[in-house]
Scaffold this motif. Structure first.
Motif, mmCIF file in Angstrom:
data_model
loop_
_atom_site.group_PDB
_atom_site.id
_atom_site.type_symbol
_atom_site.label_atom_id
_atom_site.label_comp_id
_atom_site.label_asym_id
_atom_site.label_seq_id
_atom_site.Cartn_x
_atom_site.Cartn_y
_atom_site.Cartn_z
ATOM 1 N N ILE A 1 43.280 51.727 -30.743
ATOM 2 C CA ILE A 1 43.023 50.858 -29.590
ATOM 3 C C ILE A 1 44.215 49.938 -29.348
ATOM 4 O O ILE A 1 44.694 49.799 -28.220
ATOM 5 N N ALA A 2 44.718 49.311 -30.415
ATOM 6 C CA ALA A 2 45.843 48.383 -30.278
ATOM 7 C C ALA A 2 47.089 49.098 -29.767
ATOM 8 O O ALA A 2 47.810 48.570 -28.910
ATOM 9 N N ALA B 1 34.588 53.188 -26.490
ATOM 10 C CA ALA B 1 34.681 54.470 -25.797
ATOM 11 C C ALA B 1 35.952 55.190 -26.235
ATOM 12 O O ALA B 1 36.920 54.556 -26.669
ATOM 13 N N PRO B 2 35.996 56.524 -26.132
ATOM 14 C CA PRO B 2 37.196 57.269 -26.521
ATOM 15 C C PRO B 2 38.443 56.740 -25.801
ATOM 16 O O PRO B 2 38.413 56.487 -24.594
ATOM 17 N N VAL B 3 39.521 56.575 -26.565
ATOM 18 C CA VAL B 3 40.752 55.995 -26.015
ATOM 19 C C VAL B 3 41.274 56.810 -24.837
ATOM 20 O O VAL B 3 41.756 56.246 -23.839
ATOM 21 N N ASP B 4 41.179 58.122 -24.916
ATOM 22 C CA ASP B 4 41.701 58.975 -23.844
ATOM 23 C C ASP B 4 41.019 58.695 -22.508
ATOM 24 O O ASP B 4 41.588 58.981 -21.453
ATOM 25 N N GLY B 5 39.807 58.143 -22.548
ATOM 26 C CA GLY B 5 39.078 57.903 -21.312
ATOM 27 C C GLY B 5 39.522 56.665 -20.559
ATOM 28 O O GLY B 5 39.347 56.593 -19.345
ATOM 29 N N TRP B 6 40.080 55.665 -21.257
ATOM 30 C CA TRP B 6 40.441 54.424 -20.576
ATOM 31 C C TRP B 6 41.926 54.067 -20.651
ATOM 32 O O TRP B 6 42.397 53.162 -19.942
ATOM 33 N N ALA B 7 42.710 54.740 -21.482
ATOM 34 C CA ALA B 7 44.123 54.365 -21.652
ATOM 35 C C ALA B 7 44.912 54.547 -20.353
ATOM 36 O O ALA B 7 45.684 53.659 -19.954
ATOM 37 N N ARG B 8 44.750 55.682 -19.695
ATOM 38 C CA ARG B 8 45.520 55.923 -18.467
ATOM 39 C C ARG B 8 45.150 54.952 -17.348
ATOM 40 O O ARG B 8 46.052 54.414 -16.687
ATOM 41 N N PRO B 9 43.843 54.681 -17.075
ATOM 42 C CA PRO B 9 43.523 53.687 -16.046
ATOM 43 C C PRO B 9 44.121 52.310 -16.324
ATOM 44 O O PRO B 9 44.540 51.620 -15.391
ATOM 45 N N PRO C 1 20.325 51.512 -21.995
ATOM 46 C CA PRO C 1 20.808 52.576 -22.881
ATOM 47 C C PRO C 1 21.890 53.409 -22.204
ATOM 48 O O PRO C 1 22.024 53.432 -20.983
ATOM 49 N N GLY C 2 22.644 54.110 -23.022
ATOM 50 C CA GLY C 2 23.728 54.927 -22.496
ATOM 51 C C GLY C 2 25.058 54.214 -22.604
ATOM 52 O O GLY C 2 25.122 53.021 -22.927
ATOM 53 N N ARG C 3 26.109 54.917 -22.331
ATOM 54 C CA ARG C 3 27.459 54.372 -22.456
ATOM 55 C C ARG C 3 28.095 54.219 -21.085
ATOM 56 O O ARG C 3 28.065 55.143 -20.273
ATOM 57 N N ALA C 4 28.660 53.060 -20.832
ATOM 58 C CA ALA C 4 29.408 52.851 -19.593
ATOM 59 C C ALA C 4 30.720 53.617 -19.662
ATOM 60 O O ALA C 4 31.316 53.759 -20.728
ATOM 61 N N ASP C 5 31.165 54.119 -18.524
ATOM 62 C CA ASP C 5 32.446 54.796 -18.437
ATOM 63 C C ASP C 5 33.523 53.735 -18.240
ATOM 64 O O ASP C 5 33.736 53.253 -17.124
ATOM 65 N N LEU C 6 34.180 53.331 -19.340
ATOM 66 C CA LEU C 6 35.160 52.252 -19.275
ATOM 67 C C LEU C 6 36.336 52.622 -18.382
ATOM 68 O O LEU C 6 36.855 51.779 -17.639
ATOM 69 N N GLY C 7 36.769 53.882 -18.430
ATOM 70 C CA GLY C 7 37.869 54.303 -17.575
ATOM 71 C C GLY C 7 37.526 54.162 -16.101
ATOM 72 O O GLY C 7 38.337 53.680 -15.302
#
Length: 331
Positions: free
Chosen positions: A290-291, A218-226, A188-194
């Motif tokens: 996302i795209a 996951a929210p786009v702001d969390g993984w877009a920059r990485p 359970p829980g969400r992985a931190d994709l960023g």
């Protein structure tokens, strides 16, 4: 029952999960071997051609080409902009960022989303691990605690949500890596994709191929920059896994839904046409965001669905990638 032939600490659910993982992985490896082998005839190339170290032929520049590959001598002679192609490095290092959040343990069609994640990882391994190439992975899953919830077993020590599997050459090592991914327990829980993607940025490595396999919920702001940071140094492939029920709701009356990451329950009246329309509109907007984020990062984008032939989608993607790199006049 106090124990089993494999030891007292292995529970029946764990054994069933491991057996299912082995069965799914065996089936996927057979499918990949039979249907994707023919794609690698000719030049050495996989899902994404490696960055390479040897200069190849020149061809005319097309919008979207990397300006760092401009062939200025040919451009000067022909008065037309040209770029220099590169020959893929035969000692390529490929890294996978594999997201196994609780939202991946879902599927309403031919496959579960987690099965498609393993399928994508299997295809990447099959298409890249040859000629001394190395493949490694970072695997992320939930913390074991739903958002706002509590850990079921208080005595159970917390386990790290992200695991690094070192890059090694050889098919035997690649099979061991795939087995470790397939056996990963979804919690359970969400992985931190960023954070998971950032693990591919540390420590800095020579230029190679990086594949991010996720549903990108996951929210786009969390993984877009990485991902943008990763694409500066590596060729990045984003493999998005989607189930049709995430895009539109069927008309099946009152539907009880449970969020796998938070544990929250919701009742949805799917007979409401306006609600279904709003849902489809919101889902389309989410996938559009996302795209756009992946396109802005310069990542190649492959979408796999649980209700379509994912192998055919991969074949089309590989063919499109090859065509994009070979079309145009070479001189």
């Amino acid at each position: 029952m106090a124990g089993s032939a494999l030891g007292p600490d292995i529970s029946a659910p764990a054994l069933e999960g491991a057996a299912r993982a082995e069965a799914v992985l065996g089936r996927l490896q057979l499918l990949v071997t039979r249907k994707l082998d023919g794609l690698l005839q000719g030049d050495y190339v996989g899902l994404l051609p490696g960055p390479g170290t040897e200069a190849g032929e020149s061809r005319e520049y097309r919008p979207g080409d990397d300006v760092r590959h401009m062939d200025w001598p040919v451009t000067a002679r022909t008065t037309l902009p040209h770029v220099r192609r590169t020959v893929a490095d035969r000692e390529l290092e490929t890294w996978l960022a594999v997201d196994l959040s609780a939202s991946l343990d879902f599927g309403t069609a031919q496959w579960l989303k987690r099965d498609l994640v393993i399928a994508a990882a299997t295809a990447m391994a099959h298409l890249t691990v040859r000629g001394g190439n190395r493949i490694g992975a970072v695997v992320g899953t939930g913390s074991g605690v739903p958002a706002g919830g509590r850990r079921k077993a208080a005595a159970e020590p917390p386990r790290p949500p992200n695991v690094r599997l070192p890059a090694r050459p050889g098919r035997k090592e690649a099979q061991g890596l795939l087995r470790a991914i397939a056996r990963t327990e979804i919690r359970p829980g969400r992985a931190d994709l960023g954070e998971l993607v950032d693990m591919l940025n540390r420590p800095p490595r020579r230029r190679g191929v990086a594949a991010v396999i996720s549903d990108f919920m996951a929210p786009v702001d969390g993984w877009a920059r990485p991902i943008r940071k990763l694409a500066v140094r590596h060729d990045v492939l984003a493999i998005e896994v989607v189930d049709p029920r995430e895009l539109e709701l069927p008309d099946v009356g009152v539907l009880a839904l449970a969020d796998p990451e938070t544990g929250e329950l919701h009742e949805v009246r799917t007979s409401d046409a306006k609600l279904r329309a709003r849902y489809a509109e919101a889902a389309a907007a989410q996938r559009g965001d996302i795209a756009r984020a992946l396109r802005a990062a310069g990542a190649a984008h492959l979408r796999l669905r649980t209700d379509t032939d994912w192998l055919l989608d991969m074949v089309r993607f590989v063919s499109a990638q090859r065509h994009a790199r070979t079309r145009g006049t070479t001189r």
